[in-house]
Structures are given as C-alpha cells and as structure tokens.
Design a protein around this motif. Structure first.
Motif, PDB file in Angstrom:
ATOM      1  N   VAL A 154       0.856  -1.188   0.000  1.00 55.63           N
ATOM      2  CA  VAL A 154       0.000   0.000   0.000  1.00 55.63           C
ATOM      3  C   VAL A 154       0.896   1.244   0.000  1.00 55.63           C
ATOM      4  O   VAL A 154       1.529   1.573   1.007  1.00 55.63           O
ATOM      5  N   ALA A 155       0.963   1.878  -1.158  1.00 56.88           N
ATOM      6  CA  ALA A 155       1.723   3.118  -1.300  1.00 56.88           C
ATOM      7  C   ALA A 155       0.739   4.274  -1.094  1.00 56.88           C
ATOM      8  O   ALA A 155      -0.039   4.285  -0.141  1.00 56.88           O
ATOM      9  N   SER A 156       0.729   5.216  -2.017  1.00 49.90           N
ATOM     10  CA  SER A 156      -0.119   6.412  -1.882  1.00 49.90           C
ATOM     11  C   SER A 156       0.009   7.201  -3.175  1.00 49.90           C
ATOM     12  O   SER A 156       0.963   6.998  -3.939  1.00 49.90           O
ATOM     13  N   THR A 196       7.983  -3.213  -4.796  1.00 49.04           N
ATOM     14  CA  THR A 196       6.979  -3.943  -5.589  1.00 49.04           C
ATOM     15  C   THR A 196       7.600  -4.491  -6.877  1.00 49.04           C
ATOM     16  O   THR A 196       7.425  -5.667  -7.218  1.00 49.04           O
ATOM     17  N   LYS A 197       8.338  -3.632  -7.589  1.00 49.53           N
ATOM     18  CA  LYS A 197       8.919  -4.080  -8.869  1.00 49.53           C
ATOM     19  C   LYS A 197       9.973  -5.165  -8.626  1.00 49.53           C
ATOM     20  O   LYS A 197      10.080  -6.133  -9.383  1.00 49.53           O
ATOM     21  N   TYR A 198      10.737  -4.977  -7.553  1.00 44.68           N
ATOM     22  CA  TYR A 198      11.767  -5.972  -7.225  1.00 44.68           C
ATOM     23  C   TYR A 198      11.109  -7.333  -6.958  1.00 44.68           C
ATOM     24  O   TYR A 198      11.471  -8.349  -7.541  1.00 44.68           O
ATOM     25  N   CYS A 210       3.118  -9.413  -7.391  1.00 41.20           N
ATOM     26  CA  CYS A 210       3.228  -8.322  -6.419  1.00 41.20           C
ATOM     27  C   CYS A 210       2.867  -7.012  -7.108  1.00 41.20           C
ATOM     28  O   CYS A 210       3.392  -6.705  -8.190  1.00 41.20           O
ATOM     29  N   ASN A 211       1.963  -6.273  -6.513  1.00 42.31           N
ATOM     30  CA  ASN A 211       1.532  -4.978  -7.070  1.00 42.31           C
ATOM     31  C   ASN A 211       1.469  -3.931  -5.970  1.00 42.31           C
ATOM     32  O   ASN A 211       1.322  -4.263  -4.787  1.00 42.31           O
ATOM     33  N   ALA A 212       1.564  -2.681  -6.391  1.00 42.71           N
ATOM     34  CA  ALA A 212       1.414  -1.575  -5.441  1.00 42.71           C
ATOM     35  C   ALA A 212       0.058  -0.918  -5.650  1.00 42.71           C
ATOM     36  O   ALA A 212      -0.452  -0.854  -6.775  1.00 42.71           O
ATOM     37  N   TYR A 259      -3.281 -11.334 -14.259  1.00 39.07           N
ATOM     38  CA  TYR A 259      -2.179 -10.990 -15.179  1.00 39.07           C
ATOM     39  C   TYR A 259      -1.507  -9.677 -14.790  1.00 39.07           C
ATOM     40  O   TYR A 259      -0.713  -9.119 -15.536  1.00 39.07           O
ATOM     41  N   MET A 260      -1.812  -9.185 -13.617  1.00 42.66           N
ATOM     42  CA  MET A 260      -1.242  -7.911 -13.154  1.00 42.66           C
ATOM     43  C   MET A 260      -0.058  -8.218 -12.243  1.00 42.66           C
ATOM     44  O   MET A 260      -0.193  -8.939 -11.257  1.00 42.66           O
ATOM     45  N   ASN A 261       1.086  -7.699 -12.601  1.00 46.55           N
ATOM     46  CA  ASN A 261       2.293  -7.965 -11.805  1.00 46.55           C
ATOM     47  C   ASN A 261       3.260  -6.798 -11.943  1.00 46.55           C
ATOM     48  O   ASN A 261       3.569  -6.369 -13.053  1.00 46.55           O
ATOM     49  N   GLY A 262       3.716  -6.277 -10.818  1.00 44.72           N
ATOM     50  CA  GLY A 262       4.700  -5.179 -10.836  1.00 44.72           C
ATOM     51  C   GLY A 262       4.086  -3.829 -11.136  1.00 44.72           C
ATOM     52  O   GLY A 262       4.796  -2.842 -11.334  1.00 44.72           O
ATOM     53  N   ALA A 263       2.768  -3.768 -11.156  1.00 47.96           N
ATOM     54  CA  ALA A 263       2.081  -2.516 -11.507  1.00 47.96           C
ATOM     55  C   ALA A 263       1.831  -1.665 -10.261  1.00 47.96           C
ATOM     56  O   ALA A 263       1.835  -2.151  -9.137  1.00 47.96           O
ATOM     57  N   THR A 264       1.591  -0.395 -10.517  1.00 46.54           N
ATOM     58  CA  THR A 264       1.119   0.500  -9.458  1.00 46.54           C
ATOM     59  C   THR A 264      -0.270   0.959  -9.864  1.00 46.54           C
ATOM     60  O   THR A 264      -0.435   1.557 -10.938  1.00 46.54           O
TER      61      THR A 264
END
Ligand SMILES: NC(=O)c1ccc[n+]([C@@H]2O[C@H](COP(=O)([O-])OP(=O)(O)OC[C@H]3O[C@@H](n4cnc5c(N)ncnc54)[C@H](O)[C@@H]3O)[C@@H](O)[C@H]2O)c1
Length: 274
Positions: A154-156, A196-198, A210-212, A259-264
C-alpha cells in the motif's frame, strides 16, 4: 461465471496494520469474499475492537499483536498461523504505517526538512519500509515454496507525485513554523513501489504476483479549509470516501487481477495526472 474470479474461498490473507482505519475495511471485504483474514497490529485494543465489530466472522478472523519492525515477532506469528491453520498465508497486504504527529505552532517545526530528526526518519522507515520488507521476506519465502502468492504494497498518490506543501499552510505562521508533509512519507511510498517491482520480478517464476496500490486521501473529518484545498487538486473534485478502496483491494488480491504484476494501481480521483 466472471464473479467467481473474485472469490477467495481458498485464501489466507495477512494484513499488516490491519486494525487501522483502512486495514479493517479491507478485512471485511476479504472476509465477505470468503478468505480467512489475519490482522497484524501493535495496537491490541484496536485489534479487540475489530474482533468485536466482525464477530459474525469469528471463525475466519484471527488477530495477532505483532510489531512488524521486529523480525522475530513476524516469524513467531507466521509459526502460530501455521500451527492454527495448518496452512500458510497466500496473500500479504503490506499496509502498516506510522502517521506522525508534529507539534504545531512550534518555533522549530520538526516536520520540516531543515529540522527533521534522524530518529524520526528511522522510526517511520522501520515501519513503512523495513516492516514491509520483513513481511515480504518471511511470507514471500513461504509463498515461493508453495508456488502461490499475492503481495500488495500500500503506497499512496504521494508515492507517485510530490506533496504540494501549500495544502498544509496555516495563516499567521512564518515560513519556518509551517507544517509540511514529512520527507519520510514521500520516500517510504516511492520506495514501496520499488520494492513492488523488485518482488514482482524476483519471484515471478514462483507463482507470486506483487503490485502496489496508490490511493489518494480518504476524507476523515478533515478541516473544511484543507478539504477545499485538496479537492481543488483532484479532477473529481473531492477526497475518497472511506468505502471506495475495498473492491480495489479485492481485485488486487483475487484472480480478477491474475495478469497484473509489478504494476502501481493509482486510485486518486485523478490527482496524480493533473
Ligand atoms: N488514510 C488515507 O487517506 C490514506 C491515503 C493514502 C495511503 N494511505 C496508506 O494506507 C495505509 C493505511 O492507512 P490508514 O489510514 O488505515 O492508517 P492507520 O494509521 O489508521 O493504520 C495504520 C495501522 O498500522 C499500525 N502499526 C503502526 N506501527 C506498526 C508496527 N510496528 N507493527 C504493526 N502495526 C503497526 C497502527 O497501529 C495502525 O493500526 C497506510 O500505509 C497509509 O499510508 C492512507
């Protein structure tokens, strides 16, 4: 049926900071979708409140007093979960954060970069960033062994754009006395997108996504003045309602986002595009 993709009947979700304002809302949504939900929080009383609030789900809601800045505290909770459920969590939501309070109207305003104390920096990073890394390490390692997992950080909106410090200005105070959004908030939230990207690439071949999530501010009895100022920066012209992120978290946790991965995922009324 398309709605089956949102079901979490076979999932166990850990939410850090799960007793807070938004964590408890996510918990309810995920319980409704069929998941077993485990809340980690340092606030024991708030955890008790949530248990009472959701007593209809008592078989599916577990709470642990965990300090996510302490690796052994997280490790012990992980072992207790395994003892209790005979299964490992399949979803982790890194949601905990410290919302620091700085003394207002002080001649030396400690929220300002010029006066920002390293101890405050270390404290906030230990929860918002190191805590997320510790939980990712411990639960992600298990997920990788099980070849199944979803991690949400959870970013912002302030993980994507810089804070507009004009929002926090108060009449009658000198420049040095003005409160600002602290540097730690920007740094932690941007860093969570990096984490998240890592993570999204590191364990992609182990079945972990992993997604943000980058939400905008939720209206929570803010002053009229602040609400008006921030609303002017948002194309939709308002802050978020408290219930507007629950379905998004469900989407991110479930196969609906397979299919969502590494996205914000920005969800901020359009603030970050203006
Ligand atoms: N509320 C908003 O408008 C908003 C907007 C954008 C992003 N966010 C983010 O969403 C997340 C949740 O926000 P919220 O408004 O529910 O915050 P909150 O302060 O209500 O909840 C945070 C929870 O984290 C817990 N916590 C603090 N330190 C901990 C530790 N060491 N170990 C375990 N738990 C700990 C707190 O006890 C609290 O219950 C945060 O990451 C926040 O930055 C919130």
């Amino acid at each position: 049926m398309i709605l089956d993709k949102f079901k979490l009947d076979n999932d166990i979700v850990v939410i850090t900071g799960g007793a807070g304002l938004l964590g408890r809302r996510y918990a309810k949504a995920l319980l409704e979708a069929g998941a077993v939900v485990i809340l980690f929080d340092i606030n024991k009383d708030a955890l008790e409140d949530v248990k009472k609030l959701y007593r209809d789900y008592e078989d599916k809601l577990l709470t642990f007093v965990v300090d996510i800045t302490r690796e052994e505290s997280v490790q012990n909770a992980m072992l207790s979960i395994r003892d209790t459920l005979s299964k490992d969590p399949t979803i982790l939501i890194n949601n905990a954060a410290i919302d620091p309070k700085f003394e207002k109207n002080s001649k030396i305003n400690k929220s300002r970069l010029e006066n920002f104390e390293l101890s405050q920096w270390n404290l906030e990073l230990s929860v918002g960033l190191s805590g997320a890394m510790i939980c990712t390490k411990i639960f992600g390692t298990q997920m990788a062994k099980n070849y199944k997992g979803v991690i949400i950080n959870v970013a912002s909106d302030l993980g994507v754009i810089a804070p507009d410090q004009r929002l926090y200005r108060q009449e009658g105070l000198s420049e040095e006395e003005q409160n600002v959004k602290p540097v730690t908030y920007s740094v932690i939230k941007h860093a969570l997108i990096g984490l998240t990207k890592y993570t999204a690439t590191y364990w992609a071949d182990k079945g972990i996504r992993c997604n943000a999530f980058a939400p905008g501010g939720v209206y929570n009895n803010h002053s009229e003045d602040f609400t008006r100022r921030i609303s002017n920066l948002i194309p939709l012209g308002r802050m978020a309602n408290i219930d507007e992120y629950e379905a998004t978290i469900l989407f991110l946790c479930s196969d609906a986002s397979s299919y969502m991965n590494g996205a914000t995922l920005n969800m901020d009324g359009g603030r970050s595009i203006w």
